[in-house]
Design a protein around this motif. Structure first.
Motif, PDB file in Angstrom:
ATOM      1  N   ALA A  32       0.837  -1.193   0.000  1.00 12.99           N
ATOM      2  CA  ALA A  32       0.000   0.000   0.000  1.00 12.99           C
ATOM      3  C   ALA A  32       0.877   1.251   0.000  1.00 12.99           C
ATOM      4  CB  ALA A  32      -0.899  -0.003   1.233  1.00 12.99           C
ATOM      5  N   VAL A  33       0.300   2.328  -0.499  1.00 13.56           N
ATOM      6  CA  VAL A  33       0.927   3.639  -0.401  1.00 13.56           C
ATOM      7  C   VAL A  33      -0.025   4.495   0.420  1.00 13.56           C
ATOM      8  CG1 VAL A  33       1.725   5.664  -1.658  1.00 13.56           C
ATOM      9  CG2 VAL A  33       2.094   3.381  -2.619  1.00 13.56           C
ATOM     10  N   CYS A  34       0.455   4.955   1.579  1.00 12.61           N
ATOM     11  CA  CYS A  34      -0.349   5.759   2.492  1.00 12.61           C
ATOM     12  C   CYS A  34       0.271   7.149   2.592  1.00 12.61           C
ATOM     13  CB  CYS A  34      -0.404   5.127   3.873  1.00 12.61           C
ATOM     14  SG  CYS A  34      -1.096   3.471   3.880  1.00 12.61           S
ATOM     15  N   PHE A  35      -0.474   8.152   2.136  1.00 16.26           N
ATOM     16  CA  PHE A  35       0.027   9.527   2.147  1.00 16.26           C
ATOM     17  C   PHE A  35       1.402   9.620   1.493  1.00 16.26           C
ATOM     18  CE2 PHE A  35      -2.823   9.107   5.829  1.00 16.26           C
ATOM     19  CZ  PHE A  35      -3.800  10.009   5.440  1.00 16.26           C
ATOM     20  N   GLY A  36       1.578   8.897   0.386  1.00 15.92           N
ATOM     21  CA  GLY A  36       2.816   8.950  -0.375  1.00 15.92           C
ATOM     22  C   GLY A  36       3.928   8.049   0.113  1.00 15.92           C
ATOM     23  N   ARG A  37       3.707   7.319   1.214  1.00 15.16           N
ATOM     24  CA  ARG A  37       4.737   6.433   1.760  1.00 15.16           C
ATOM     25  C   ARG A  37       4.329   4.975   1.583  1.00 15.16           C
ATOM     26  NH1 ARG A  37       2.984   9.405   6.012  1.00 15.16           N
ATOM     27  NH2 ARG A  37       2.334   7.526   7.081  1.00 15.16           N
ATOM     28  N   PRO A  38       5.283   4.124   1.175  1.00 17.13           N
ATOM     29  CA  PRO A  38       4.960   2.693   1.127  1.00 17.13           C
ATOM     30  C   PRO A  38       4.751   2.164   2.543  1.00 17.13           C
ATOM     31  CG  PRO A  38       7.180   3.125   0.272  1.00 17.13           C
ATOM     32  CD  PRO A  38       6.618   4.419   0.730  1.00 17.13           C
ATOM     33  N   GLU A  39       3.744   1.350   2.700  1.00 21.38           N
ATOM     34  CA  GLU A  39       3.400   0.879   4.044  1.00 21.38           C
ATOM     35  C   GLU A  39       2.567  -0.395   3.942  1.00 21.38           C
ATOM     36  OE1 GLU A  39       0.824   2.975   7.474  1.00 21.38           O
ATOM     37  OE2 GLU A  39       2.386   4.199   6.585  1.00 21.38           O
ATOM     38  N   GLU A  40       2.776  -1.315   4.849  1.00 18.84           N
ATOM     39  CA  GLU A  40       1.897  -2.477   4.944  1.00 18.84           C
ATOM     40  C   GLU A  40       0.735  -2.103   5.860  1.00 18.84           C
ATOM     41  OE1 GLU A  40       2.925  -6.961   5.246  1.00 18.84           O
ATOM     42  OE2 GLU A  40       2.800  -6.211   7.300  1.00 18.84           O
ATOM     43  N   VAL A  41      -0.477  -2.337   5.382  1.00 20.98           N
ATOM     44  CA  VAL A  41      -1.672  -2.025   6.162  1.00 20.98           C
ATOM     45  C   VAL A  41      -2.341  -3.347   6.524  1.00 20.98           C
ATOM     46  CG1 VAL A  41      -3.941  -0.917   6.124  1.00 20.98           C
ATOM     47  CG2 VAL A  41      -1.987   0.198   5.011  1.00 20.98           C
ATOM     48  N   PRO A  60      -7.891  -1.387  13.221  1.00 20.48           N
ATOM     49  CA  PRO A  60      -6.513  -1.464  12.744  1.00 20.48           C
ATOM     50  C   PRO A  60      -5.729  -2.474  13.573  1.00 20.48           C
ATOM     51  CG  PRO A  60      -6.934   0.660  13.809  1.00 20.48           C
ATOM     52  CD  PRO A  60      -8.212  -0.109  13.823  1.00 20.48           C
ATOM     53  N   VAL A  61      -4.857  -3.223  12.916  1.00 16.98           N
ATOM     54  CA  VAL A  61      -4.039  -4.214  13.607  1.00 16.98           C
ATOM     55  C   VAL A  61      -2.640  -3.658  13.891  1.00 16.98           C
ATOM     56  CG1 VAL A  61      -2.999  -6.513  13.417  1.00 16.98           C
ATOM     57  CG2 VAL A  61      -5.368  -6.149  12.702  1.00 16.98           C
ATOM     58  N   LEU A  62      -2.092  -2.922  12.924  1.00 12.02           N
ATOM     59  CA  LEU A  62      -0.774  -2.317  13.108  1.00 12.02           C
ATOM     60  C   LEU A  62      -0.929  -0.872  13.591  1.00 12.02           C
ATOM     61  CD1 LEU A  62       1.091  -3.538   9.886  1.00 12.02           C
ATOM     62  CD2 LEU A  62       1.147  -4.531  12.184  1.00 12.02           C
TER      63      LEU A  62
END
Length: 144
Positions: A32-41, A60-62
């Protein structure tokens, strides 16, 4: 709706409205890309279904995700987004871009099921979520 405890929210829906939470599952959006940053959701969610309308309840888990940010940085539990199934996310995103908005999430759904995007900054509060489900041929690897 974003909640801190899915089981507690499910019990509340049952007690107050006589509605059960169904299709409970954990979902991982790996790239995923969250607010321009790659991130696992990673989230746990289920649906309250009644008369053609679904309320998605998300825990949310993380600690790092748009959903965890909502709980922590905004006002706690509540309505996070309004979701729309669309045939072409990119077409709808073009229409929304001129509005002073922010792309909060862009991710592929697990197992090639489709794509999801969330845009913040209009709709009087909640984010707008666009969901494009894969066609049968896309899902089987035959399409696109």
């Amino acid at each position: 709706m974003i909640v801190s405890d899915l089981a507690s929210a499910a019990a509340d829906f049952q007690r107050w409205w006589g509605l059960a939470l169904s299709d409970v599952a954990d979902i991982t959006l790996k790239d995923a890309v969250c607010f321009g940053r790659p991130e696992e959701v990673v989230l746990r969610h289920g649906f309250v279904r009644q008369r053609g309308s679904d309320i998605e309840v998300i825990q949310p888990v993380l600690a790092s995700s748009p959903y965890a940010d909502f709980l922590r940085d905004h006002h706690g539990e509540g309505v996070h987004h309004l979701a729309y199934l669309v045939d072409d996310i990119d077409l709808h995103l073009e229409r929304l871009r001129p509005v002073d908005s922010e792309l909060a999430l862009d991710a592929q759904l697990p197992d090639g099921a489709g794509r999801v995007m969330q845009v913040r900054g209009f709709a009087h509060g909640p984010s707008i979520e666009l969901i494009q489900l894969a066609t049968r041929s896309d899902h089987s690897g035959q399409g696109r």
